[in-house]
Motif scaffolding. Structure first.
Motif, PDB file in Angstrom:
ATOM      1  N   LEU A   4       0.740  -1.169  -0.014  1.00 55.17           N
ATOM      2  CA  LEU A   4      -0.028  -0.003   0.105  1.00 55.17           C
ATOM      3  C   LEU A   4       1.038   1.236   0.066  1.00 55.17           C
ATOM      4  CD1 LEU A   4      -2.908  -1.052   2.687  1.00 55.17           C
ATOM      5  CD2 LEU A   4      -2.753  -1.404   0.022  1.00 55.17           C
ATOM      6  N   THR A  20      -3.569   4.139  -0.213  1.00 52.95           N
ATOM      7  CA  THR A  20      -4.175   3.432  -1.625  1.00 52.95           C
ATOM      8  C   THR A  20      -3.480   2.290  -1.808  1.00 52.95           C
ATOM      9  OG1 THR A  20      -2.465   4.760  -2.873  1.00 52.95           O
ATOM     10  CG2 THR A  20      -4.590   5.997  -2.442  1.00 52.95           C
ATOM     11  N   LEU A  21      -4.280   1.451  -2.702  1.00 50.95           N
ATOM     12  CA  LEU A  21      -3.671   0.165  -3.345  1.00 50.95           C
ATOM     13  C   LEU A  21      -2.918   0.637  -4.506  1.00 50.95           C
ATOM     14  CD1 LEU A  21      -7.111  -1.797  -3.540  1.00 50.95           C
ATOM     15  CD2 LEU A  21      -5.362  -1.956  -1.821  1.00 50.95           C
ATOM     16  N   ARG A  25      -6.496   3.006  -5.989  1.00 51.65           N
ATOM     17  CA  ARG A  25      -7.697   2.831  -5.551  1.00 51.65           C
ATOM     18  C   ARG A  25      -7.436   3.255  -3.906  1.00 51.65           C
ATOM     19  NH1 ARG A  25     -12.084  -2.103  -4.984  1.00 51.65           N
ATOM     20  NH2 ARG A  25     -13.787  -0.789  -4.123  1.00 51.65           N
ATOM     21  N   ALA A  27      -8.071   2.935  -0.041  1.00 50.72           N
ATOM     22  CA  ALA A  27      -8.292   2.043   1.157  1.00 50.72           C
ATOM     23  C   ALA A  27      -8.705   2.571   2.189  1.00 50.72           C
ATOM     24  CB  ALA A  27      -7.304   1.217   1.214  1.00 50.72           C
ATOM     25  N   LEU A  39     -11.675   3.527   7.167  1.00 48.50           N
ATOM     26  CA  LEU A  39     -11.459   2.570   6.190  1.00 48.50           C
ATOM     27  C   LEU A  39     -12.681   2.377   5.245  1.00 48.50           C
ATOM     28  CD1 LEU A  39     -10.775  -0.536   8.695  1.00 48.50           C
ATOM     29  CD2 LEU A  39      -9.235   0.220   6.989  1.00 48.50           C
ATOM     30  N   LEU A  41     -11.873   0.159   2.414  1.00 46.19           N
ATOM     31  CA  LEU A  41     -12.053  -1.095   2.019  1.00 46.19           C
ATOM     32  C   LEU A  41     -11.829  -1.839   3.312  1.00 46.19           C
ATOM     33  CD1 LEU A  41     -10.082  -0.902  -1.246  1.00 46.19           C
ATOM     34  CD2 LEU A  41     -12.645  -0.905  -0.964  1.00 46.19           C
ATOM     35  N   ASP A  42     -12.747  -2.503   4.043  1.00 44.03           N
ATOM     36  CA  ASP A  42     -12.465  -2.953   5.263  1.00 44.03           C
ATOM     37  C   ASP A  42     -11.570  -4.446   5.255  1.00 44.03           C
ATOM     38  OD1 ASP A  42     -13.223  -3.126   8.199  1.00 44.03           O
ATOM     39  OD2 ASP A  42     -14.080  -5.042   7.732  1.00 44.03           O
ATOM     40  N   TYR A  44      -9.124  -4.646   3.931  1.00 38.99           N
ATOM     41  CA  TYR A  44      -7.534  -4.542   3.946  1.00 38.99           C
ATOM     42  C   TYR A  44      -7.302  -3.813   5.220  1.00 38.99           C
ATOM     43  CZ  TYR A  44      -7.275  -5.233  -1.119  1.00 38.99           C
ATOM     44  OH  TYR A  44      -7.333  -5.927  -2.462  1.00 38.99           O
ATOM     45  N   ARG A  45      -8.163  -3.899   6.346  1.00 35.92           N
ATOM     46  CA  ARG A  45      -7.980  -3.465   7.685  1.00 35.92           C
ATOM     47  C   ARG A  45      -6.415  -3.691   8.098  1.00 35.92           C
ATOM     48  NH1 ARG A  45     -11.041  -2.256  12.526  1.00 35.92           N
ATOM     49  NH2 ARG A  45     -12.770  -2.514  11.170  1.00 35.92           N
ATOM     50  N   GLU A  47      -3.852  -4.497   6.574  1.00 34.71           N
ATOM     51  CA  GLU A  47      -2.777  -3.971   5.636  1.00 34.71           C
ATOM     52  C   GLU A  47      -2.701  -2.567   6.121  1.00 34.71           C
ATOM     53  OE1 GLU A  47      -5.046  -6.139   4.705  1.00 34.71           O
ATOM     54  OE2 GLU A  47      -4.124  -7.876   3.530  1.00 34.71           O
ATOM     55  N   VAL A  48      -3.911  -1.983   6.061  1.00 33.64           N
ATOM     56  CA  VAL A  48      -3.763  -0.626   6.260  1.00 33.64           C
ATOM     57  C   VAL A  48      -3.026  -0.029   7.467  1.00 33.64           C
ATOM     58  CG1 VAL A  48      -5.358   1.316   6.591  1.00 33.64           C
ATOM     59  CG2 VAL A  48      -5.792   0.057   4.763  1.00 33.64           C
TER      60      VAL A  48
END
Length: 292
Positions: A4, A20-21, A25, A27, A39, A41-42, A44-45, A47-48
């Motif tokens: 990320l 961002t991915l 995109r 996240a 969040l 995109l949940d 990816y919790r 990873e974020v």
């Protein structure tokens, strides 16, 4: 686990970090002031939180983002490479200086680029302080053909396109559209400022007022229209003052000296906060400027 990307940005006038991915995109984003990780995109919790770990202070609150406005939705789909918000004052000039070899044959071009960079950094730092008064600021907005707008202000008093001029402790004499710094050659700085504002107006589909920001001047002497050639000048400007220069029916150019920027904070009555956010979202997208 995807790698990320963390980039700085602004959310509702506050400093934040966007995650961002690899494809661009969004996240999540982290609001430093509130300690909230929103969040998008949940899935990816983990990873974020791992990507944000070096920037977190304390235990953050993690949850879904607040309901976004249309302008915020546009920002969430903006690829980081198209986002102008992270640009530093003088961003374009850093690239110019890197391309000029450091040799005695190139001293003049390097000196010109360095003085221009100084002007943009000094004025840009002052302009950034307006964000607390409801203004949004962009620096080094690129234009087709290799040009750029030094600074773009969007706030309660409308949209301002700011061109900078470094005076180097010399007096500046203005005879619209010419500007003379010390004993240098006159340059049509006001015409250039108007032209940049016109291009910004085309890109944003709204009125944009031109501003000439003068840095490090010993004084500014505006010439009254019709007095040039007779030796007549208007009143000299003192720190804290601003002059509106007009040429017939053309758009006036506001003169703004370093140290006077705070005076813009009290201006308003043109744009509502929602309009400011919408225009800022449009202006920070690099693709907006491809059509001018």
């Amino acid at each position: 686990m995807p790698e990320l990307r963390v980039t700085p940005g602004r959310y509702r006038g506050r400093t934040c970090l966007y995650v961002t991915l690899p494809g661009g995109r969004a996240a999540a984003w982290y609001d430093r002031e509130s300690g909230q990780v929103s969040l998008v995109l949940d899935e990816y919790r983990a990873e974020v939180l791992a990507a944000l770990a070096p920037y977190l202070t304390g235990e953050p609150a993690v949850g879904p983002p607040p309901v976004p406005t249309p302008a915020e939705l546009a920002l969430l789909t903006l690829h980081p490479d198209d986002d102008l918000a992270p640009n530093r004052p003088g961003e374009a000039l850093h690239a110019t200086l890197a391309a000029i070899p450091a040799s005695r044959f190139r001293r003049a071009p390097r000196r010109a680029a360095l003085t221009a960079l100084t002007a943009q950094e000094v004025l840009g730092a002052e302009l950034d302080t307006l964000e607390g008064a409801g203004w949004r600021v962009l620096h080094a907005v690129p234009l087709p053909g290799g040009g750029y707008i030094g600074h773009l202000l969007i706030g309660p008093a409308g949209v301002l396109s700011v061109r900078t001029l470094y005076a180097g402790k010399r007096r500046v004499r203005i005879a619209d559209p010419l500007v003379t710094t010390g004993r240098g050659q006159p340059e049509p700085q006001l015409r250039w400022a108007r032209h940049e504002a016109e291009r910004a107006s085309l890109a944003l589909a709204t009125a944009v007022r031109p501003v000439l920001g003068i840095v490090g001047a010993a004084g500014v002497d505006p010439v009254r229209r019709g007095a040039a050639g007779r030796g007549g000048t208007g009143p000299r400007t003192a720190p804290g003052s601003a002059v509106l220069v007009r040429d017939g029916g053309q758009t006036g150019v506001r003169l703004l000296r370093d140290g006077e920027v705070g005076g813009l904070a009290g201006l308003g009555g043109v744009l509502k906060p929602a309009d400011v956010d919408s225009l800022y979202a449009t202006a920070r997208d690099r693709r907006t400027w491809l059509r001018v």
